[in-house]
Structure formats: structure tokens, C-alpha cells
Design a protein around this motif. Structure first.
Motif, PDB file in Angstrom:
ATOM      1  N   ARG A 232      36.854  38.026  45.069  1.00  0.00           N
ATOM      2  CA  ARG A 232      35.984  38.287  43.889  1.00  0.00           C
ATOM      3  C   ARG A 232      36.849  39.070  42.768  1.00  0.00           C
ATOM      4  N   PHE A 233      38.070  39.679  43.273  1.00  0.00           N
ATOM      5  CA  PHE A 233      38.882  40.237  42.553  1.00  0.00           C
ATOM      6  C   PHE A 233      40.140  39.036  42.522  1.00  0.00           C
ATOM      7  N   PRO A 234      40.227  38.275  41.401  1.00  0.00           N
ATOM      8  CA  PRO A 234      41.365  37.358  41.507  1.00  0.00           C
ATOM      9  C   PRO A 234      42.826  38.191  40.975  1.00  0.00           C
ATOM     10  N   VAL A 235      43.960  37.770  41.609  1.00  0.00           N
ATOM     11  CA  VAL A 235      45.222  38.439  41.371  1.00  0.00           C
ATOM     12  C   VAL A 235      46.041  37.253  40.868  1.00  0.00           C
ATOM     13  N   ILE A 236      46.432  36.995  39.757  1.00  0.00           N
ATOM     14  CA  ILE A 236      47.235  35.925  39.293  1.00  0.00           C
ATOM     15  C   ILE A 236      48.775  36.239  39.940  1.00  0.00           C
ATOM     16  N   PRO A 237      49.020  35.273  40.822  1.00  0.00           N
ATOM     17  CA  PRO A 237      50.293  35.267  41.647  1.00  0.00           C
ATOM     18  C   PRO A 237      51.555  35.516  40.718  1.00  0.00           C
TER      19      PRO A 237
ATOM     20  N   LYS B 202      31.906  45.830  38.981  1.00  0.00           N
ATOM     21  CA  LYS B 202      32.918  44.700  39.165  1.00  0.00           C
ATOM     22  C   LYS B 202      33.917  44.663  38.137  1.00  0.00           C
ATOM     23  N   GLU B 203      33.572  44.783  36.888  1.00  0.00           N
ATOM     24  CA  GLU B 203      34.382  44.690  35.596  1.00  0.00           C
ATOM     25  C   GLU B 203      35.606  45.956  35.671  1.00  0.00           C
ATOM     26  N   ALA B 204      35.182  46.900  36.048  1.00  0.00           N
ATOM     27  CA  ALA B 204      36.001  48.086  36.047  1.00  0.00           C
ATOM     28  C   ALA B 204      37.046  48.132  37.062  1.00  0.00           C
ATOM     29  N   ALA B 205      36.415  47.430  38.336  1.00  0.00           N
ATOM     30  CA  ALA B 205      37.296  47.276  39.438  1.00  0.00           C
ATOM     31  C   ALA B 205      38.619  46.277  39.248  1.00  0.00           C
ATOM     32  N   GLN B 206      37.943  45.021  38.648  1.00  0.00           N
ATOM     33  CA  GLN B 206      38.774  44.194  38.336  1.00  0.00           C
ATOM     34  C   GLN B 206      39.991  44.716  37.243  1.00  0.00           C
ATOM     35  N   LEU B 207      39.680  45.427  36.216  1.00  0.00           N
ATOM     36  CA  LEU B 207      40.585  46.088  35.284  1.00  0.00           C
ATOM     37  C   LEU B 207      41.634  47.023  35.954  1.00  0.00           C
ATOM     38  N   ASP B 208      41.250  47.747  36.749  1.00  0.00           N
ATOM     39  CA  ASP B 208      41.955  48.490  37.640  1.00  0.00           C
ATOM     40  C   ASP B 208      43.050  47.954  38.572  1.00  0.00           C
TER      41      ASP B 208
END
Length: 357
Positions: free
Chosen positions: A253-258, A288-294
């Protein structure tokens, strides 16, 4: 090595013949770049600046400035400073998602930059057209054959295929596979290979498959002319190939660009940070948006901390898997000379095997 082979490898006439064959294999790449060798410097933020870029070009390669997040005025300064250090051609790498991309393209064209590398996404046709109309060559990255063909239809002048062995932001496919997928089917434009390259004989193998040249970043990052901190360079010398790992994503749910870099305390902290952010999201503390930005902001400034400040424990020490081949800090000219010599040695050995089995 037998005495006979050693003498053959040292024979000036044999080396001249092999060099001529190497020049022929690289011919399309050198003509396109306008350089002596078809070797591009990978664009590395905080590393690929005026000193390293001019050193690569002055040594016969093709340096590439990393624009990154620079504003147009700042890029104009860096281009002018590089031009003051070399009269040879070099390129500028622009990130396609930069909000001022059109302005950055104009800065490059106004400064007479001959080649613009478009990275970080598939560039639009209007951007490619603007570069070509301005008299420069447009280079794009193709992570798959279908995208290579799409870029060619859009008018791209050359392609780079970069495998997952590379440092920094990477895709999921190795160069070995990308080369087999793309090189036999793309002939309209020059294709340069990148990712995990550290030796000239390996580069030669891709030239024989149809590549026009190669792009290297990690080896040049540890060069004498690189402004990277001495602790950054020493970390490269200590590292093995297996130490250059990609960042891990804990939750889909929270993608991380490798991003590939050396495993350190920061790597462990990032995993802990993701886990804590996930807990805060699940408890309702974060949207969810705040978590992704974090999660995305965790590494903010960390590359600069590693490259410039020398914090190789907590900063992001981006490196490709070729880092395991770095045993010393060398001048750029020596690195390029070594790569060329290794390719020449390999060509002579090929001829000897063909003659005598």
C-alpha cells in the motif's frame, strides 16, 4: 599467463590492430557522442558536477551533468562552469518530472549543450521535439523493448538500457536480460548499456551484441576528480558487490521506489521507519497520503549527507554492484585507460583462441 601470451598481449602491433577493431565496434557511439571513447559518465546527484564531468570529457569519455532538482539559473551556472573546464562535448541529464523541465531544456539549448539525457520517466514527444528543434540530441532510458520502440517513434536519438545492477534508482530487470531483449531488435538508434559495468572486457561483450557504448557511474564516483567525501570513496573500496542492495518495501500500500546503495545503519532505520509509519497509519494517527509522504521523505537530504558530509553510516551511499571491483581511488584518465586496455586484451585473446584453439 604463459610467457607467449604475455608477449602477444604486449606486442604494440597486435594492440594497435585490436584497438582498431575496438574503435570499429564503438564507431557508432563515438560518432554520436563526438568523443574518443563511447563511454558516458552516469549522472549522479552531488557527484556528477563540473569537476568530474569535465575530467571524463577531457580524458576522452563523455561526461554528463546531473541536473537533479536544480533551478534553471543554477543549472546555467553549472553548465558555464563545466564549459570553462573543458572544450570537449558533454551532456546534461534532466529529470522528466521536474516542474520546470521546459525551462531547463531551454537553458541547455541556449548554452550550446549538444546532448540532453531525459531520465526518471518516459519523456513526452513535445519535449523530445523541442530538444531536436533546438539542435541538440535527445537520449532516453528504455527499461523494456516496447518502451524503446515507443521512444524511437517519438523521435529519440539514442537509448540507454540500464540494468538493476546499477546504483541509485533502478528497475527490476538485469542488464544481461535487457541486452538480450532489446539489442537484437533496435537498430534505428544507438543503444548504450549501463548497470554493474566495471571492466572493459565486459563492455566489449555488449559491443559485440550490438551496443554502441556503455555508461558507468560507480567507478567514476570513486575517482580522484570526484568531489565525493573521502569517507564515501573509502566505503566503495571496502564494499563487496553483495553490499550494494536495493531498498525494501514493507507494505504494497506504500510503494517504495527501489534505490540501490550500500547497506548501512540508514538502511535498517528505513525499515524501522516504514514499520512505525505503518503502525501509525493502522491506528488512525496518519492518513494514507500522510503516511506515504512520511516514508518518501525519510531519505531527503541523505545522499548529500553521504557524498558531501561523509556520513556513510546514516546517509544514502548509492552504489552499483560493480562497487566490488573498486580497489583504489584512481584518476578518471587511468580508469578509462584501464577499461580500454581490458577490452583490447580480450580482443587479442579472442584472436589467439581462434588461431590455436
Amino acid at each position: 599467463m604463459t610467457d607467449t601470451l604475455a608477449a602477444t598481449l604486449a606486442d604494440p602491433a597486435r594492440r594497435a590492430e585490436a584497438r582498431a577493431r575496438l574503435d570499429h565496434l564503438c564507431g557508432r557511439g563515438t560518432r554520436f557522442l563526438g568523443s574518443e571513447y563511447a563511454l558516458l559518465g552516469g549522472a549522479m546527484s552531488w557527484v556528477s558536477e563540473r569537476n568530474l564531468v569535465s575530467a571524463i570529457s577531457n580524458a576522452g569519455g563523455f561526461g554528463v551533468l546531473a541536473c537533479g532538482a536544480m533551478e534553471p539559473a543554477r543549472l546555467a551556472e553549472e553548465i558555464a562552469a563545466t564549459q570553462a573546464l573543458t572544450s570537449r562535448p558533454f551532456g546534461v541529464n534532466l529529470i522528466t518530472m521536474h516542474p520546470q523541465l521546459d525551462d531547463l531544456v531551454r537553458v541547455c539549448l541556449d548554452a550550446g549543450v549538444t546532448h540532453i539525457v531525459l531520465a526518471g520517466g518516459i519523456p513526452s514527444s513535445p519535449v523530445i521535439r523541442a530538444i531536436k528543434d533546438g539542435g541538440a540530441k535527445a537520449i532516453g532510458f528504455a527499461p523494456a523493448l516496447v518502451l524503446a520502440k515507443r521512444l524511437i517513434r517519438s523521435g529519440i536519438d539514442a537509448l540507454v538500457i540500464e540494468g538493476s545492477e546499477a546504483g541509485g534508482h533502478v528497475g527490476p530487470v538485469s542488464l544481461t536480460v535487457l541486452a538480450q531483449e532489446i539489442l537484437p531488435h533496435v537498430h534505428d538508434v544507438p543503444v548504450f548499456v549501463a548497470g554493474g559495468l566495471g571492466r572493459g572486457d565486459a563492455i566489449l561483450s555488449y559491443l559485440e551484441l550490438g551496443a554502441a557504448g556503455a555508461q558507468l557511474g560507480t567507478r567514476f564516483a570513486a575517482s580522484s576528480e570526484s568531489i565525493a567525501h573521502e569517507r564515501f570513496k573509502k566505503a566503495f573500496i571496502r564494499a563487496n558487490a553483495r553490499d550494494a542492495v536495493t531498498s525494501v518495501q514493507l507494505d504494497e500500500r506504500f510503494p517504495v521506489i527501489p534505490v540501490r546503495g550500500l547497506n548501512n545503519a540508514g538502511t535498517s532505520s528505513f525499515l524501522q521507519h516504514q514499520a512505525e509509519t505503518l503502525r501509525r497509519f493502522q491506528s488512525g494517527e496518519l492518513t494514507k497520503e500522510a503516511a506515504q509522504l512520511d516514508i518518501e521523505h525519510f531519505w531527503a537530504g541523505s545522499l548529500r549527507r553521504a557524498v558531501i558530509d561523509g556520513d556513510v553510516e546514516h546517509g544514502s551511499v548509492m552504489a552499483g554492484q560493480s562497487v566490488g571491483m573498486i580497489t583504489d581511488v584512481q584518476p578518471v584518465r587511468e580508469i578509462i585507460g584501464e577499461l580500454v586496455d581490458q577490452a583490447i586484451d580480450a580482443l587479442i585473446r579472442q584472436e589467439e583462441r581462434a588461431r590455436y584453439g
